[in-house]
Motif scaffolding. Sequence first.
Motif, PDB file in Angstrom:
ATOM      1  N   TYR A  33      -7.952  78.690  36.631  1.00 60.47           N
ATOM      2  CA  TYR A  33      -7.430  77.356  36.328  1.00 60.47           C
ATOM      3  C   TYR A  33      -8.308  76.245  36.925  1.00 60.47           C
ATOM      4  O   TYR A  33      -7.985  75.066  36.808  1.00 60.47           O
ATOM      5  N   SER A  35     -11.628  73.779  37.275  1.00 62.40           N
ATOM      6  CA  SER A  35     -12.406  73.092  36.233  1.00 62.40           C
ATOM      7  C   SER A  35     -13.639  73.946  35.900  1.00 62.40           C
ATOM      8  O   SER A  35     -14.105  74.738  36.730  1.00 62.40           O
ATOM      9  N   GLU A 242      -1.840  77.475  31.730  1.00 63.97           N
ATOM     10  CA  GLU A 242      -2.666  76.347  32.160  1.00 63.97           C
ATOM     11  C   GLU A 242      -3.999  76.382  31.406  1.00 63.97           C
ATOM     12  O   GLU A 242      -4.611  77.446  31.259  1.00 63.97           O
ATOM     13  N   SER A 243      -4.453  75.210  30.970  1.00 59.87           N
ATOM     14  CA  SER A 243      -5.570  75.177  30.022  1.00 59.87           C
ATOM     15  C   SER A 243      -6.922  75.579  30.614  1.00 59.87           C
ATOM     16  O   SER A 243      -7.875  75.821  29.862  1.00 59.87           O
ATOM     17  N   GLY A 244      -7.026  75.681  31.940  1.00 60.91           N
ATOM     18  CA  GLY A 244      -8.296  76.083  32.561  1.00 60.91           C
ATOM     19  C   GLY A 244      -8.797  77.434  32.075  1.00 60.91           C
ATOM     20  O   GLY A 244     -10.010  77.667  31.987  1.00 60.91           O
ATOM     21  N   ALA A 269      -1.230  65.285  29.838  1.00 60.37           N
ATOM     22  CA  ALA A 269      -2.048  66.480  30.087  1.00 60.37           C
ATOM     23  C   ALA A 269      -1.219  67.460  30.910  1.00 60.37           C
ATOM     24  O   ALA A 269      -1.689  68.034  31.888  1.00 60.37           O
ATOM     25  N   GLU A 272      -2.079  70.998  32.258  1.00 64.10           N
ATOM     26  CA  GLU A 272      -3.047  71.156  33.343  1.00 64.10           C
ATOM     27  C   GLU A 272      -2.295  71.156  34.660  1.00 64.10           C
ATOM     28  O   GLU A 272      -1.357  70.372  34.827  1.00 64.10           O
ATOM     29  N   LYS A 277      -6.574  71.118  39.856  1.00 66.07           N
ATOM     30  CA  LYS A 277      -7.666  70.221  39.481  1.00 66.07           C
ATOM     31  C   LYS A 277      -8.036  69.246  40.615  1.00 66.07           C
ATOM     32  O   LYS A 277      -8.924  68.414  40.448  1.00 66.07           O
TER      33      LYS A 277
END
Length: 321
Positions: A33, A35, A242-244, A269, A272, A277
Amino acid sequence: MAVDNPAETAEQLKEQIGKLKKEKGAVIMAHYYQSPELQDIADYVGDSLALAQIAAKLDNDIIVVCGVHFMGETAKILCPDKKVLIPDPTAGCSLADSCPPDKFAEFVDAHPGYTVISYVNTSAAVKARTDIVVTSGNAREIVETLPQDEKIIFGPDRNLGGYINNVTGRDMLLWDGACHVHEQFSLNGIMELKKEYPGAKVLVHPECKKPLQIIADKVGSTAVLLKYACESDATTFIVVTESGILHEMRKKCPDKHFIPAPPEQTGCACNECGYMKLNTLTKLRDCLRDEWPEVTVAPEIAAKAVRPIERMLSLSANINK
Ligand code: 13P
Ligand code: SF4
């Protein structure tokens, strides 16, 4: 791009991180997750289980954990003589926070005779009151090693616990906790995407609510979902976590199409994890340079918390291999 000072480019930071890492003999681990640039610079990238398995075997004196605080604590508990660093020590976890140690201890004390299973997304103090730690990558297998009639407390994630109850036919007593990221995915939004992409497979993390687990083609940890996507004949995937994780999915399967699942609230968002992050390239460089912030765990807590983590590692030695 996870760079805090625009005067420093990502390339400069990566060069400095590479040099510092070499000079100090440090190793960098990152969760899926994180970056993309932190995943790319890490020596190891993985799910919570893989990060614990790797930490237990490292011989570097300095371990940097690009993840959230409980992941740093797990590494420190497994490697008490090493310096464990985390780029941003305020990277918490709403799920871990949903289980305050004193309240959990009261719950455990109120249920004598129960085996206590805790998800790895917990503080060291909760792990210290636990018999076996699990991750989403091994929870089912570990629960299945216990006799069918064993009385079990499972905390803190009610969705993962409910999922394990369903697939194993158990009736574990669940702590009422949840993750703010995984609880907000939109069932309607995913059904709309399925109409648009009829051949798409739906990949769901077990921290999501039950209706999403039911419509899933695969439920599993980040590593399990990644493996499924790589091995599947399908070419399109709706990713409900989670988009990571999409970064590694796209890297490993460049010819496949990965669509992040939408949150309930449009225009945010919310898929996320803001805690994950918080870590950036700048903070990673600074923490390697200053050897700070360091993760610490009180020795009396660590001495108790290490047992259920080691039990997990021995019960899941063949997973992720
Ligand atoms: P995984 O163990 O599946 O990587 O998940 C960790 C996590 O924090 C899920 O929200
Ligand atoms: Fe915690 Fe949820 Fe973030 Fe995972 S995604 S670290 S469970 S807040």
